[in-house]
Motif scaffolding. Structure first.
Motif, PDB file in Angstrom:
ATOM      1  N   ASP A  43     -54.607  31.963  26.078  1.00  0.00           N
ATOM      2  CA  ASP A  43     -53.367  32.180  26.833  1.00  0.00           C
ATOM      3  C   ASP A  43     -53.664  32.727  28.225  1.00  0.00           C
ATOM      4  O   ASP A  43     -53.116  32.262  29.220  1.00  0.00           O
ATOM      5  CB  ASP A  43     -52.464  33.166  26.092  1.00  0.00           C
ATOM      6  CG  ASP A  43     -51.234  32.506  25.509  1.00  0.00           C
ATOM      7  OD1 ASP A  43     -51.137  31.267  25.559  1.00  0.00           O
ATOM      8  OD2 ASP A  43     -50.374  33.242  25.023  1.00  0.00           O
ATOM      9  N   ARG A  44     -54.545  33.728  28.283  1.00  0.00           N
ATOM     10  CA  ARG A  44     -54.880  34.343  29.568  1.00  0.00           C
ATOM     11  C   ARG A  44     -55.553  33.332  30.499  1.00  0.00           C
ATOM     12  O   ARG A  44     -55.213  33.233  31.682  1.00  0.00           O
ATOM     13  CB  ARG A  44     -55.788  35.555  29.364  1.00  0.00           C
ATOM     14  CG  ARG A  44     -56.130  36.275  30.668  1.00  0.00           C
ATOM     15  CD  ARG A  44     -56.898  37.562  30.454  1.00  0.00           C
ATOM     16  NE  ARG A  44     -58.086  37.430  29.644  1.00  0.00           N
ATOM     17  CZ  ARG A  44     -59.260  36.966  30.070  1.00  0.00           C
ATOM     18  NH1 ARG A  44     -59.402  36.564  31.312  1.00  0.00           N
ATOM     19  NH2 ARG A  44     -60.299  36.906  29.265  1.00  0.00           N
ATOM     20  N   LEU A  45     -56.477  32.549  29.957  1.00  0.00           N
ATOM     21  CA  LEU A  45     -57.186  31.559  30.782  1.00  0.00           C
ATOM     22  C   LEU A  45     -56.232  30.481  31.294  1.00  0.00           C
ATOM     23  O   LEU A  45     -56.324  30.065  32.451  1.00  0.00           O
ATOM     24  CB  LEU A  45     -58.334  30.938  29.991  1.00  0.00           C
ATOM     25  CG  LEU A  45     -59.482  31.888  29.647  1.00  0.00           C
ATOM     26  CD1 LEU A  45     -60.474  31.197  28.712  1.00  0.00           C
ATOM     27  CD2 LEU A  45     -60.165  32.392  30.895  1.00  0.00           C
ATOM     28  N   ASN A  47     -52.986  30.824  31.792  1.00  0.00           N
ATOM     29  CA  ASN A  47     -52.135  31.437  32.807  1.00  0.00           C
ATOM     30  C   ASN A  47     -52.881  31.616  34.126  1.00  0.00           C
ATOM     31  O   ASN A  47     -52.312  31.399  35.195  1.00  0.00           O
ATOM     32  CB  ASN A  47     -51.560  32.761  32.312  1.00  0.00           C
ATOM     33  CG  ASN A  47     -50.427  32.542  31.335  1.00  0.00           C
ATOM     34  OD1 ASN A  47     -49.673  31.579  31.444  1.00  0.00           O
ATOM     35  ND2 ASN A  47     -50.295  33.433  30.372  1.00  0.00           N
ATOM     36  N   GLU A  48     -54.149  31.987  34.074  1.00  0.00           N
ATOM     37  CA  GLU A  48     -54.941  32.117  35.306  1.00  0.00           C
ATOM     38  C   GLU A  48     -55.076  30.762  36.010  1.00  0.00           C
ATOM     39  O   GLU A  48     -54.960  30.681  37.233  1.00  0.00           O
ATOM     40  CB  GLU A  48     -56.324  32.685  34.988  1.00  0.00           C
ATOM     41  CG  GLU A  48     -56.312  34.152  34.628  1.00  0.00           C
ATOM     42  CD  GLU A  48     -57.671  34.669  34.193  1.00  0.00           C
ATOM     43  OE1 GLU A  48     -58.678  33.938  34.316  1.00  0.00           O
ATOM     44  OE2 GLU A  48     -57.727  35.817  33.719  1.00  0.00           O
ATOM     45  N   ALA A  49     -55.312  29.711  35.232  1.00  0.00           N
ATOM     46  CA  ALA A  49     -55.437  28.374  35.820  1.00  0.00           C
ATOM     47  C   ALA A  49     -54.111  27.927  36.436  1.00  0.00           C
ATOM     48  O   ALA A  49     -54.090  27.365  37.532  1.00  0.00           O
ATOM     49  CB  ALA A  49     -55.892  27.377  34.758  1.00  0.00           C
ATOM     50  N   ASP A  51     -51.724  29.895  37.559  1.00  0.00           N
ATOM     51  CA  ASP A  51     -51.523  30.715  38.761  1.00  0.00           C
ATOM     52  C   ASP A  51     -52.329  30.152  39.932  1.00  0.00           C
ATOM     53  O   ASP A  51     -51.833  30.063  41.054  1.00  0.00           O
ATOM     54  CB  ASP A  51     -51.944  32.168  38.514  1.00  0.00           C
ATOM     55  CG  ASP A  51     -50.958  32.931  37.645  1.00  0.00           C
ATOM     56  OD1 ASP A  51     -49.816  32.451  37.482  1.00  0.00           O
ATOM     57  OD2 ASP A  51     -51.340  33.994  37.132  1.00  0.00           O
ATOM     58  N   ALA A  52     -53.573  29.766  39.657  1.00  0.00           N
ATOM     59  CA  ALA A  52     -54.443  29.246  40.718  1.00  0.00           C
ATOM     60  C   ALA A  52     -53.888  27.949  41.307  1.00  0.00           C
ATOM     61  O   ALA A  52     -54.096  27.659  42.481  1.00  0.00           O
ATOM     62  CB  ALA A  52     -55.855  29.018  40.172  1.00  0.00           C
ATOM     63  N   CYS A  53     -53.167  27.191  40.490  1.00  0.00           N
ATOM     64  CA  CYS A  53     -52.570  25.928  40.950  1.00  0.00           C
ATOM     65  C   CYS A  53     -51.167  26.123  41.506  1.00  0.00           C
ATOM     66  O   CYS A  53     -50.543  25.169  41.961  1.00  0.00           O
ATOM     67  CB  CYS A  53     -52.495  24.937  39.794  1.00  0.00           C
ATOM     68  SG  CYS A  53     -54.089  24.410  39.184  1.00  0.00           S
ATOM     69  N   THR A  57     -46.349  30.219  34.871  1.00  0.00           N
ATOM     70  CA  THR A  57     -47.168  30.565  33.711  1.00  0.00           C
ATOM     71  C   THR A  57     -46.464  30.140  32.431  1.00  0.00           C
ATOM     72  O   THR A  57     -45.259  29.902  32.411  1.00  0.00           O
ATOM     73  CB  THR A  57     -47.433  32.076  33.642  1.00  0.00           C
ATOM     74  OG1 THR A  57     -46.183  32.742  33.448  1.00  0.00           O
ATOM     75  CG2 THR A  57     -48.135  32.588  34.882  1.00  0.00           C
TER      76      THR A  57
END
Length: 75
Positions: A43-45, A47-49, A51-53, A57
Motif C-alpha cells: 500500500d505504501r509503495l 501510494n508513493e508511486a 504521488d510521484a506521478c 492515492t
C-alpha cells in the motif's frame, strides 16, 4: 496472474503480459493473494508511486468511493 480476473486496463495488461513471460521462464512460480489490509508495505509503495506521478492515492480514492456509497445509500 493466475487467470482469475481479466486485466482490462491497457497499461496493466502490458505489465501482466511481460510478467507472464518472465514467469514462464522460471521453473516454478507460486502466486499468493495477500489482502490489502495485511500488506501495508505494498500500500505504501503504491501510494508513493501515485504521488510521484501526481495521481490520487489509493486511500483518497477509497474515501471518495465510500462517500459515494454513503450518498447512494441515503446516508
Amino acid at each position: 496472474m493466475r487467470g482469475e480476473y481479466r486485466v482490462k486496463i491497457p497499461g496493466l495488461r502490458e505489465l501482466w503480459s511481460k510478467a507472464s513471460l518472465v514467469a514462464g521462464e522460471i521453473r516454478t512460480v507460486t502466486y499468493t493473494a495477500v489482502r490489502r489490509e495485511h500488506n501495508e508495505l505494498a500500500d505504501r509503495l503504491v501510494n508513493e508511486a501515485l504521488d510521484a506521478c501526481g495521481l490520487p492515492t489509493l486511500a483518497s480514492v477509497q474515501e471518495a468511493a465510500a462517500a459515494i456509497r454513503r450518498h447512494d445509500a441515503g446516508g
